[in-house]
Write a protein that holds these residues in place. Structure first.
Motif, short mmCIF file in Angstrom:
data_model
loop_
_atom_site.label_atom_id
_atom_site.label_comp_id
_atom_site.label_asym_id
_atom_site.label_seq_id
_atom_site.Cartn_x
_atom_site.Cartn_y
_atom_site.Cartn_z
N ILE A 205 37.07 40.60 28.72
CA ILE A 205 36.36 40.51 27.45
C ILE A 205 35.02 41.24 27.52
O ILE A 205 34.33 41.22 28.56
N ASP A 206 34.67 41.91 26.44
CA ASP A 206 33.40 42.64 26.34
C ASP A 206 33.26 43.71 27.43
O ASP A 206 32.15 43.99 27.91
N GLY A 207 34.39 44.28 27.83
CA GLY A 207 34.34 45.37 28.81
C GLY A 207 34.18 44.93 30.25
O GLY A 207 33.88 45.76 31.12
N ALA A 208 34.37 43.63 30.53
CA ALA A 208 34.19 43.14 31.89
C ALA A 208 35.23 43.73 32.84
O ALA A 208 36.38 43.96 32.45
N PRO A 209 34.85 43.96 34.10
CA PRO A 209 35.84 44.40 35.09
C PRO A 209 36.78 43.26 35.46
O PRO A 209 36.48 42.09 35.21
N ILE A 210 37.90 43.62 36.08
CA ILE A 210 38.95 42.63 36.39
C ILE A 210 39.28 42.67 37.88
O ILE A 210 39.43 43.75 38.46
N HIS A 211 39.40 41.49 38.46
CA HIS A 211 39.95 41.33 39.81
C HIS A 211 41.36 40.77 39.66
O HIS A 211 41.57 39.77 38.97
N LEU A 212 42.32 41.39 40.34
CA LEU A 212 43.71 40.94 40.31
C LEU A 212 44.04 40.26 41.63
O LEU A 212 43.85 40.85 42.70
N SER A 213 44.52 39.03 41.55
CA SER A 213 44.91 38.30 42.75
C SER A 213 46.42 38.04 42.68
O SER A 213 46.88 37.23 41.88
N LEU A 214 47.17 38.75 43.50
CA LEU A 214 48.64 38.72 43.46
C LEU A 214 49.19 37.91 44.62
O LEU A 214 49.07 38.29 45.79
N ASP A 215 49.80 36.78 44.29
CA ASP A 215 50.50 35.94 45.26
C ASP A 215 51.98 36.27 45.15
O ASP A 215 52.57 36.19 44.07
N LEU A 216 52.59 36.63 46.28
CA LEU A 216 54.00 37.05 46.24
C LEU A 216 54.94 35.92 45.86
O LEU A 216 56.08 36.20 45.46
N ASP A 217 54.49 34.67 45.91
CA ASP A 217 55.39 33.60 45.46
C ASP A 217 55.47 33.53 43.94
O ASP A 217 56.23 32.72 43.39
N SER A 218 54.72 34.39 43.24
CA SER A 218 54.90 34.50 41.79
C SER A 218 56.28 35.06 41.45
O SER A 218 56.79 34.81 40.36
N LEU A 219 56.85 35.81 42.38
CA LEU A 219 58.19 36.37 42.13
C LEU A 219 59.27 35.36 42.47
O LEU A 219 59.06 34.41 43.23
N ASP A 220 60.43 35.59 41.91
CA ASP A 220 61.57 34.74 42.23
C ASP A 220 61.91 34.90 43.72
O ASP A 220 61.86 36.01 44.24
N PRO A 221 62.23 33.80 44.40
CA PRO A 221 62.56 33.89 45.84
C PRO A 221 63.71 34.82 46.16
O PRO A 221 63.83 35.28 47.30
N ARG A 222 64.57 35.13 45.20
CA ARG A 222 65.64 36.09 45.47
C ARG A 222 65.07 37.47 45.76
O ARG A 222 65.65 38.25 46.52
N ASP A 223 63.92 37.79 45.16
CA ASP A 223 63.27 39.07 45.40
C ASP A 223 62.21 39.00 46.49
O ASP A 223 61.95 40.01 47.16
N ALA A 224 61.58 37.84 46.62
CA ALA A 224 60.50 37.67 47.60
C ALA A 224 60.79 36.43 48.45
O ALA A 224 60.20 35.37 48.25
N PRO A 225 61.72 36.55 49.41
CA PRO A 225 62.09 35.37 50.23
C PRO A 225 61.03 34.97 51.23
O PRO A 225 60.98 33.81 51.64
#
Length: 288
Positions: A205-225
């Motif tokens: 919002i208002d042009g703020a920068p973004i930090h992305l925090s990616l946890d691999l368990d967000s994916l289905d376990p079939r793709d990320a066992p």
């Protein structure tokens, strides 16, 4: 780091991601890589657990402080910090460093879990499940006040994507503090493109920068066992890639975590390879 979780194995996740060719692939995209190696983190066997509702707190604080300094320094040198984990407790250090350099930073937290527990609500005592709450100013004072100030992030600039396993105490805190949570049910109903565009607008919002925090368990376990806390019904391979591609297209991301690759539980390094692919999408790789 695997001090923040019960299951061993995520401490070798960074090595598995490197082995999957992350640096070479990023160089092919045109990026210049400066790999500073692993920051030293004590093994759980060498440290006391301490408070069973805040396991390994002192060691996590020490390592997080060192990581925060490294991330802050990288940003001061106009570099893009890409932080490899390890369990999600590393985000305490990485985001603290980002927030010191960019106090208005917004957070997109892609995770099966919301990590919004505190000492009072946690069912496990595992600190990787408390980090987002601590960054927002809730929880144990040592976690909350890392670096000497709190909160690190504006609660209204937090967006959680892909949640599907939330503890009862977390649910109450998330509602109380009006945290934006796009569950898998919401993704099923509205689709990744719409929700990611909203997430980018909210976090940035208002042009703020973004930090992305990616946890691999967000994916289905079939793709990320190879993750420590798998939950069925997660993001598909293409949904995850599209989410990363949309963040890249926004040109708002200034830093990124990639966490929770557990090589002991993985199959032929498939999850680490997926972590590399998703990182590439977040950093500009497209199909055409």
């Amino acid at each position: 780091m695997d001090l923040g979780a019960d299951r061993r194995g995520v401490d070798i996740g960074p090595s598995a991601i490197r082995y999957a060719g992350l640096s070479d692939h990023l160089k092919r995209l045109g990026h210049t890589i400066h790999d500073i190696g692993n920051l030293p983190v004590p093994q759980p066997e060498s440290r006391p657990i301490g408070n069973l509702r805040l396991k390994y707190l002192d060691s996590i604080i020490q390592s997080s402080s060192e990581l925060a300094d490294e991330v802050y320094q990288a940003l001061q040198e106009n570099e893009f910090p890409l932080i490899l984990g390890g369990d999600h407790s590393i985000a305490l250090g990485s985001i603290s460093g980002v927030a010191k350099a960019h106090p208005n930073v917004g957070i997109i937290w892609v995770d099966a879990h919301t990590d919004f527990n505190t000492e009072e609500t946690t069912p496990s005592g595992n600190i990787h499940g408390m980090i987002l709450a601590a960054l927002a100013g809730l929880g144990d004072p040592q976690l909350v006040n890392l670096g000497g100030w709190s909160p690190k992030i504006n609660k209204q600039q937090i967006v959680i994507i892909g949640a599907r396993d939330i503890d009862p105490g977390e649910q109450a805190l998330l509602r109380e503090h009006h945290i934006h949570v796009f569950t898998m049910s919401a993704i099923d109903q509205h689709g990744i493109p719409s929700l990611m565009k909203q997430a980018i607008e909210i976090a940035g919002i208002d042009g703020a920068p973004i930090h992305l925090s990616l946890d691999l368990d967000s994916l289905d376990p079939r793709d990320a066992p190879g993750v420590g806390t798998p939950v069925r019904g997660g993001l598909s391979y293409r949904e995850a890639h599209l989410a990363m591609e949309l963040v890249a297209a926004s040109q708002r991301m200034i830093s990124m975590d990639v966490v929770e690759v557990n090589s002991i539980l993985d199959r032929e390094n498939a999850t680490a390879q997926l972590a590399v692919e998703l990182t590439l999408s977040a950093l500009g790789k497209t199909i055409l």
